[in-house]
Design an enzyme around this catalytic site. Structure first.
Site, PDB file in Angstrom:
ATOM      1  N   SER A 126      37.853  44.544  28.806  1.00 59.01           N
ATOM      2  CA  SER A 126      38.101  43.800  30.034  1.00 59.01           C
ATOM      3  C   SER A 126      36.868  42.986  30.423  1.00 59.01           C
ATOM      4  CB  SER A 126      38.534  44.771  31.142  1.00 59.01           C
ATOM      5  OG  SER A 126      39.088  44.096  32.236  1.00 59.01           O
ATOM      6  N   ASP A 269      49.755  43.089  27.984  1.00 56.47           N
ATOM      7  CA  ASP A 269      48.683  42.858  28.953  1.00 56.47           C
ATOM      8  C   ASP A 269      49.026  41.680  29.863  1.00 56.47           C
ATOM      9  OD1 ASP A 269      46.265  42.606  30.326  1.00 56.47           O
ATOM     10  OD2 ASP A 269      45.034  42.914  28.536  1.00 56.47           O
ATOM     11  N   HIS A 300      47.467  46.152  30.567  1.00 53.79           N
ATOM     12  CA  HIS A 300      46.018  46.036  30.393  1.00 53.79           C
ATOM     13  C   HIS A 300      45.345  47.387  30.179  1.00 53.79           C
ATOM     14  CE1 HIS A 300      42.087  44.203  30.816  1.00 53.79           C
ATOM     15  NE2 HIS A 300      41.785  45.023  31.806  1.00 53.79           N
TER      16      HIS A 300
END
Length: 319
Positions: A126, A269, A300
């Site tokens: 991320s 995601d 995600h």
């Protein structure tokens, strides 16, 4: 209990926006062999993460540790704290003065202070992956392997829009961290993930749906350990990921990276989409990059859930 952190004091740092900082502390943890005795793997943490990447409290301990895929018997594992994440007690209030590139530059200064001239790999999930992209563009010879997981080299319009809503919640809510976290969980997961888990069931004790109970729980847990200033800063860093604002420059910048690039996306995601990662792979070509896709209904957060798939992807790199 938080671990004993090591610190590097960096002097006379100027942010990309021209904010002059006389001194800033960069805290870090090291796992495995001492520096200089084994290949170094840098692990960059995500928005609410920190430098404790392995061990009993490690947020990626399924991947990193003795005889794990990233083996602390074979590699020196280094993890910096993003200044202002609160893990080392340091706070940054002027969050709008900061960009993701500033953190990448600080991490590069930290490596220089530790006399680390090259990494075996830099891996991040991320926000951590975004920082890794920025580092690799700033220092194209930095690492043999670049592994951004559930991430991207830029914040898309969709991501920037979500970050704006997060910022407004953090500034205007009576329970800022709690409420922003509840909203964020909708971006980190998917409708299919919620359906599979909750099935419209209710919490009889609270007289609410279980999905509501779960969201309230996540809000409460983060509120207990995370500060508003930290959340505002991390959110600002997330929306400012961009190796370059000029799209025409991006191809040359990404292709200048000497590392073998391993793109790891999640098919569901909603935050850093697989489609954007596939576009990056097409831009880079198969000689420069490889593309891997985690299959999951969980969106995600699959990079923190689907450990077996991630292990399978990473094993050929670290073996």
């Amino acid at each position: 209990m938080k671990p004993a952190l090591s610190h590097i004091q960096l002097l006379n740092f100027s942010t990309e926006k021209g904010n002059q900082i006389d001194s800033i502390s960069l805290s870090y943890e090291l796992f495995g062999p001492a520096l200089g005795t084994a290949p170094v793997v840098l692990v960059n943490h995500a928005l609410t993460g920190n430098s404790t990447v392995c061990g009993a409290a490690g947020w990626w301990s399924d991947l990193i540790g003795p005889q794990k895929v990233i083996d602390t018997h074979k590699y020196s594992i280094l993890a910096f704290n993003i200044p202002g994440n609160g893990y080392d007690g340091q706070q940054i209030e002027n969050y709008k003065d900061w960009q993701c590139k500033d953190v990448a530059r600080l991490f590069l200064e930290g490596l220089k202070a530790l006399n680390i001239k090259q990494l075996f790999a830099v891996i991040g999930g991320s926000l951590g992956g975004g920082i890794a992209w920025e580092m690799a563009v700033l220092a194209p010879n930095l690492t043999q392997h670049l592994i951004p997981v559930a991430s991207d080299w830029k914040a898309t319009d969709w991501l920037i829009a979500n970050c704006l809503i997060q910022e407004k919640l953090l500034l205007n809510s009576s329970q800022p961290v709690h409420d922003a976290r509840m909203h964020a969980m909708l971006c980190y997961r998917t409708p299919a993930s919620f359906k599979a888990r909750f099935k419209r069931t209710t919490n009889e004790a609270l007289k609410i749906f279980n999905v509501e109970s779960w969201l309230l729980h996540h809000g409460k847990k983060l509120q207990e350990r995370f500060q508003v200033s930290s959340y505002l800063l991390m959110n600002q860093l997330l929306k400012s990921i961009a190796v370059d604002q000029n799209t025409e420059n991006v191809r040359a910048l990404l292709k200048s990276i000497k590392a073998q690039i391993h793109l790891v996306a999640v098919d569901s995601d909603l935050f850093f989409t697989a489609e954007e990662n596939r576009e990056t792979y097409m831009l880079l070509g198969s000689e420069k990059a490889s593309y891997h896709e985690i299959k999951s209904i969980h969106g995600h957060d699959a990079f923190l859930i689907e450990y077996k798939q991630l292990q399978k992807i990473l094993t050929p790199i670290f073996n």
